[in-house]
Design a protein around this motif. Structure first.
Motif, PDB file in Angstrom:
ATOM      1  N   SER A   1      43.542 -64.585  13.529  1.00 18.29           N
ATOM      2  CA  SER A   1      42.359 -63.731  13.532  1.00 18.29           C
ATOM      3  C   SER A   1      42.253 -62.985  14.861  1.00 18.29           C
ATOM      4  CB  SER A   1      41.121 -64.578  13.296  1.00 18.29           C
ATOM      5  OG  SER A   1      39.967 -63.792  13.386  1.00 18.29           O
TER       6      SER A   1
ATOM      7  N   ARG B   1      44.680 -62.297  16.914  1.00 17.21           N
ATOM      8  CA  ARG B   1      45.768 -61.316  16.974  1.00 17.21           C
ATOM      9  C   ARG B   1      45.422 -60.059  16.173  1.00 17.21           C
ATOM     10  NH1 ARG B   1      51.048 -61.605  13.530  1.00 17.21           N
ATOM     11  NH2 ARG B   1      49.380 -61.133  12.096  1.00 17.21           N
ATOM     12  N   ASN B   2      44.834 -60.242  15.006  1.00 17.23           N
ATOM     13  CA  ASN B   2      44.467 -59.093  14.181  1.00 17.23           C
ATOM     14  C   ASN B   2      43.391 -58.249  14.853  1.00 17.23           C
ATOM     15  OD1 ASN B   2      46.292 -59.682  12.186  1.00 17.23           O
ATOM     16  ND2 ASN B   2      44.840 -60.880  10.988  1.00 17.23           N
TER      17      ASN B   2
END
Length: 58
Positions: free
Chosen positions: A33, A35-36
């Motif tokens: 999450s 990273r996104n």
């Protein structure tokens, strides 16, 4: 130091329990999450940077 070594030796032969799997799954979910979110921010930042650079050139 000795309790840590004893714990590792005792746990080495035990199968992974559901709590460890749940903790690992949650940690992976948080990591992906994050990273996104960073990728989305980068995707929004790149056009802004390009606009600032090109706006300053012309």
């Amino acid at each position: 130091m000795a309790p840590t070594v004893a714990r590792r030796l005792a746990k080495a032969g035990l199968p992974r329990g559901p709590r460890r799997s749940l903790w690992k799954a949650r940690l992976e979910a948080v990591a992906f999450s994050w990273r996104n979110v960073m990728l989305v921010r980068l995707g929004a930042l790149i056009p802004w940077i390009v606009t600032m650079i090109l706006g300053g050139l012309f």
